[in-house]
Every structure is written in C-alpha cells, then in structure tokens.
Design an enzyme around this catalytic site. Structure first.
Site, PDB file in Angstrom:
ATOM      1  N   PRO A   2       0.850  -1.679   0.152  1.00 38.74           N
ATOM      2  CA  PRO A   2       0.101  -0.312   0.074  1.00 38.74           C
ATOM      3  C   PRO A   2       1.140   1.187   0.070  1.00 38.74           C
ATOM      4  O   PRO A   2       1.539   1.395   1.196  1.00 38.74           O
ATOM      5  CB  PRO A   2      -0.530  -0.230   1.100  1.00 38.74           C
ATOM      6  CG  PRO A   2      -0.379  -1.853   1.466  1.00 38.74           C
ATOM      7  CD  PRO A   2       0.920  -2.356   1.355  1.00 38.74           C
ATOM      8  N   GLU A   3       1.015   1.980  -0.566  1.00 36.25           N
ATOM      9  CA  GLU A   3       1.743   3.463  -0.689  1.00 36.25           C
ATOM     10  C   GLU A   3      -0.174   4.488  -0.566  1.00 36.25           C
ATOM     11  O   GLU A   3      -0.910   3.761  -0.776  1.00 36.25           O
ATOM     12  CB  GLU A   3       2.406   3.687  -2.204  1.00 36.25           C
ATOM     13  CG  GLU A   3       3.118   2.855  -2.667  1.00 36.25           C
ATOM     14  CD  GLU A   3       4.264   3.447  -3.006  1.00 36.25           C
ATOM     15  OE1 GLU A   3       4.789   4.694  -3.062  1.00 36.25           O
ATOM     16  OE2 GLU A   3       4.495   3.036  -3.987  1.00 36.25           O
ATOM     17  N   ARG A 110       3.423 -10.634   5.704  1.00 35.41           N
ATOM     18  CA  ARG A 110       4.853  -9.855   5.793  1.00 35.41           C
ATOM     19  C   ARG A 110       5.152 -10.113   6.887  1.00 35.41           C
ATOM     20  O   ARG A 110       5.778  -9.402   8.107  1.00 35.41           O
ATOM     21  CB  ARG A 110       4.913  -9.818   4.511  1.00 35.41           C
ATOM     22  CG  ARG A 110       5.130  -9.990   3.373  1.00 35.41           C
ATOM     23  CD  ARG A 110       5.952  -9.495   2.700  1.00 35.41           C
ATOM     24  NE  ARG A 110       5.538  -9.903   1.122  1.00 35.41           N
ATOM     25  CZ  ARG A 110       5.721  -9.480   0.174  1.00 35.41           C
ATOM     26  NH1 ARG A 110       6.749  -8.219  -0.061  1.00 35.41           N
ATOM     27  NH2 ARG A 110       5.417  -9.728  -1.073  1.00 35.41           N
TER      28      ARG A 110
END
Length: 271
Positions: A2-3, A110
DNA sequence: ATTTGACCCTGCATGC
DNA sequence: TGCATGCAGGGTCAAA
C-alpha cells in the site's frame, strides 16, 4: 504494497462502516506484528465508540473512545470489511467487530504493519512528529524540494522518498513522478534547478491524485472482499518495466539500484 | 549532519 | 516434483 493512494482509499472505504459505531469485540489471532499488538488492545476498545478515521502519511488514525488507534499496513497489509460469520483466512490477524455484523478485518502476510495507540496528538507522537507535508497539500511544492535539497549529494529519488521532505511517496510513485518530470533518478538532489523541481512536485501530485481517483472506483472491494487493494490499474510508465520499451521514445528502460530500491528509468527521456 | 546498510517477514518467480 | 535462492518493500535503527 500500500502506498499513499491505497491507504487513502482504504480510509474512505472503511470509514462509512465504522464511524459512530460501537466496538463489540476484538479478536487478535497474531500479536507478533512489526511491533507487538498492545496487551490492552481488546480491553481498551470494547464498548467504545469509533470516531472519524483519518490518515497522516501512510498511517491510519482511528479515534476510539478517548484514544486513537494508529494503524500502519506495512508492505503487505490490508483492511477490509467482512461480515459476521465469515471465517478468517490465513494471515487475518486482527478483527474489530462492531454492531450490525460488520467486521474490520486486518490481513498482513509479512507482518510489517502494526496497530498501536497514538501517544499524544497527531503532531506529538514520535512516529508522526517529524513527517514532512502531505504531497497533496499546499505546503508541498517545488520551492520546498529546491530549498531542502541544496547542498545534498543524495540521489534525487531517495531524496524524494525521504518522509521528512514529503510523505507518502514510495518507490512506485517516485519512479513514475521522475519519469513524468524527465529527471534522471540518479541525479544528485542538490544539483537540480528550481524549475525542474516545480515540475517534479507537480508530477508527484498528478500521479498520486490519479491513483486516488482510480481507487475510488474500486471501493466496492472493501465490502465484497473481492480482491485486495493493491496497485491500482494505473498505467505505469516505468515501475516494473525494466528492459521494456519506453512508452514515450521506444528506447529500452534501465534499472539501477538507489538506496537499495530498484529504480527504473528511461535514459533518453530522463536527464 | 548526512548517508548507507541491515533488518523485520512471507509469497512469488526463477533456476536447478 | 521439490528444493534453494533472490527479490520485493516501508520504516527504524545502527554504523560509516
């Protein structure tokens, strides 16, 4: 990954389902995130009312009762709206259950993301205190880039990705903005003229605004759970296209490593 | 002070 | 088919 546009789209997508609701239950299946889930999270949230979800850089801020949750999605995190009875999948680490059968469900393979309390106000918390301006705010412009870059030998791409300079410009959008501005990502930040920085700031705003606009069309994903918000179907010019032809001149795109990040650019269009 | 690099973690692509 | 390897990435911290 996600940016900023993905985080903003997440905020807009989940807000209508949360704001004003009371938290009925909190389920934490995995406490080992980037930082451990606070031990008092469940007790502190249950029975409290949710305020208006906000965003600062890539952090989500969600007021609950008298406190504020600080939520970061890391690299692989996502938040979506699930319904009561929907079984959690692998890596679904946290559920916030609110009234009427709505669940805010956090998924993060992650575990680079985290959920924590804000310590102090938005401008006091050590994680937020030193952040630069939002890229879509008036405080961010070419003049700022020019001023902060004087005397710095750092390559312009990692300079642009420095959160003290401007927040929310990750690897993808840094590469895209530099392409649009015609600037070689390897160029020392201190050796770029003010005019070019004006163009770069405009390019940053353009790519981020376009991505947020596109994100708005995929909001339904937060409800149905179909697909996860990743990159938007934005037409990328350089990111991930090393070795392919430049869309503008047809030349071969090159990849270099800057600040341990892959940096794809067009040697002919970017100088 | 600025800059560089390691680390955290898992999924995926690649090569043997 | 299974295995090992490398890469991806944001933010934090230590080291140069």
């Amino acid at each position: 990954m996600p940016e900023l546009p993905e985080v903003e789209t997440t905020r807009r997508g989940i807000a209508p389902y949360l704001q004003g609701r009371e938290i009925r239950e909190v389920i934490v299946r995995e406490r080992r995130l980037r930082t451990p889930v606070p031990v008092d999270l469940e007790d502190a949230l249950v029975g409290r009312q949710i305020g208006e979800p906000g965003r600062r850089a890539k952090y989500l801020t969600i007021p609950v009762g008298t406190r504020t949750l600080l939520w970061h999605l890391g690299m692989s995190g996502s938040l979506r709206i699930a319904r009561l009875g929907e079984l959690p999948k692998k890596h679904d680490h946290v559920d916030l259950v609110v009234d009427d059968g709505v669940i805010l469900r956090y998924h993060d393979p992650r575990r680079f993301g985290f959920v924590d309390w804000l310590r102090g106000g938005v401008s006091d918390d050590p994680r937020l205190a030193r952040l630069g301006p939002e890229p879509l705010s008036p405080d961010f412009d070419g003049e700022r880039l020019y001023r902060l870059s004087r005397g710095r030998r750092l390559a312009v791409k990692p300079f642009l990705m420095d959160n003290a300079v401007v927040v929310g410009v990750g690897n993808i959008y840094a590469a895209e903005a530099l392409f649009l501005a015609g600037i070689d990502p390897r160029r020392p930040a201190g050796r770029i003229a003010g005019e070019r920085y004006a163009r770069l700031a405009e390019a940053v705003r353009e790519v981020l605004a376009a991505a947020i606009t596109q994100g708005g069309t995929t909001l339904r994903d937060f409800v149905s759970g179909v697909g996860e918000p990743g990159y938007f179907a934005q037409r990328l010019n350089v990111y991930g296209r090393a070795g392919e032809p430049c869309r503008r001149c047809g030349g071969e795109l090159r990849n270099v490593t800057l600040g341990q990040r892959a940096s794809v650019f067009c040697p002919r269009c970017q100088s």
